[in-house]
Design an enzyme around this catalytic site. Structure first.
Site, short mmCIF file in Angstrom:
data_model
loop_
_atom_site.label_atom_id
_atom_site.label_comp_id
_atom_site.label_asym_id
_atom_site.label_seq_id
_atom_site.Cartn_x
_atom_site.Cartn_y
_atom_site.Cartn_z
N SER A 126 0.56 -0.97 0.13
CA SER A 126 -0.30 -0.20 0.07
C SER A 126 0.79 1.08 -0.19
O SER A 126 1.59 1.22 -1.22
CB SER A 126 -1.13 0.14 1.03
OG SER A 126 -2.33 0.70 0.71
N GLU B 128 -10.02 -3.38 -6.40
CA GLU B 128 -10.01 -2.30 -5.49
C GLU B 128 -9.85 -1.12 -6.09
O GLU B 128 -10.10 -1.11 -7.12
CB GLU B 128 -8.04 -2.65 -4.70
CG GLU B 128 -7.59 -3.16 -5.75
CD GLU B 128 -6.13 -3.11 -4.77
OE1 GLU B 128 -5.49 -2.46 -4.19
OE2 GLU B 128 -5.88 -4.50 -4.81
N HIS C 242 -7.82 -5.59 -1.52
CA HIS C 242 -6.30 -4.68 -1.55
C HIS C 242 -5.39 -4.62 0.16
O HIS C 242 -5.55 -5.88 0.52
CB HIS C 242 -6.20 -2.53 -0.60
CG HIS C 242 -5.76 -2.22 -0.78
ND1 HIS C 242 -4.76 -1.47 -1.76
CD2 HIS C 242 -4.71 -1.83 0.50
CE1 HIS C 242 -3.86 -0.88 -1.23
NE2 HIS C 242 -3.68 -0.65 -0.05
#
Length: 304
Positions: A144, A239, A269
């Site tokens: 991320s 996502e 995600h």
């Protein structure tokens, strides 16, 4: 790879949450609670240490690490998360590769907005080089926001005249602060974790008024990736940040960089965090570990 596993993970992530923007403290506590449920593999040990100007978590196999180092950057929208919340991911990479890893506890927004995280990540990389680590034996990895840091730290290292690491591995990287990817809208509601409003809420804390249209904030659309090491980008189709990955991969290809875009259907995600629960996660981590062992040079590998 079962649909039932994917459905269970999706349902877990859709558990009711408080309406409206949450405080930083609530966001951090909620994320810690979620990540505490992830499976940390057996056969590893971790110890708190320091790297550069920041604390870090040193993770290695119980049996001792082989040559090769993963510099890991945790996720959390640059606002939450820690090396401990990412331990399932770091641990699985260590267990699968035999490499040691340093997971950097970089400064978080809003207390420390852009570019504090990049400064800390670059300081950690400098420390590895200053300690005699060969860059060909170092890989950056992250999930991320930490996936984004893998790219931006590489940009910062190149700008500083430092040698670049051997490889980059990114799980669902956040690499476009302009939020112009089509998936920001087409995956709204399909994504069980994020909405445009939620990512813009935390992004505002990190940006602190800075223009997002700059390479260190939006490398997927603005960075010159010339000379970058081989990259593996893993992302799920469920996502809103999907197009961060697809556009970063296209930009890397256009710059002549070796890049693998690894897209898994119907997963959320950073689905790799569900290793031990979701077969897709274990298979993706196997592929990531293979990529790392293929690109990180070790004395035993070069002798063979």
């Amino acid at each position: 790879m079962s649909k039932e596993q994917r459905a269970r993970v999706d349902a877990m992530l859709r558990q009711p949450r408080p309406e409206g923007p949450r405080s930083v403290e609530a966001i951090r506590a909620g994320f810690e609670e979620l990540m505490a449920q992830m499976v940390v593999p057996d056969g590893i040990r971790s110890v708190r240490t320091a790297l550069g100007d920041r604390p870090a978590l040193h993770v290695e196999p119980d049996s001792g690490a082989r040559a090769g180092t993963i510099l890991y950057f945790h996720g959390g929208s640059w606002v939450f998360g820690s090396p401990e919340t990412a331990l399932s991911l770091t641990g699985h990479l260590v267990a699968r590769t035999g490499f040691g890893a340093y997971s950097v506890d970089y400064r978080l927004a809003p207390e420390h907005p852009f570019p504090a995280a990049i400064e800390d990540a670059l300081s950690a990389y400098r420390a590895l080089l200053d300690n005699g680590r060969d860059p060909s034996g170092i890989a950056f990895a992250g999930d991320s926001a930490g996936g984004g840091l893998s790219v931006t730290t590489c940009l910062a290292a190149r700008d500083a005249g430092l040698p670049l690491p051997a490889a980059l591995v990114m799980f669902s990287p956040g690499v476009d602060a302009t939020r112009t990817g089509e998936s920001m809208d087409t995956k709204e509601g399909i994504d069980p974790i994020f909405t445009r409003a939620s990512v813009e809420h935390t992004a505002a804390m990190y940006l602190a008024g800075q223009d997002p249209r700059q390479p260190l904030l939006s490398p997927a659309v603005l960075a010159d990736l010339t000379g970058f090491p081989p990259m593996l980008i893993q992302v799920g189709t469920n996502e809103i940040l999907l197009d961060d990955s697809t556009r970063l991969a296209a930009r890397a290809r256009a710059a002549g960089v070796d890049v693998i875009l690894d897209v898994t259907a119907d997963v959320p995600h950073v689905f790799q965090a569900f290793a031990g629960v979701l077969d897709d996660a274990d298979l993706a981590l196997d592929r990531a570990a293979l990529f790392l062992t293929q690109h990180v040079r070790t004395p035993d590998a070069s002798a063979g």
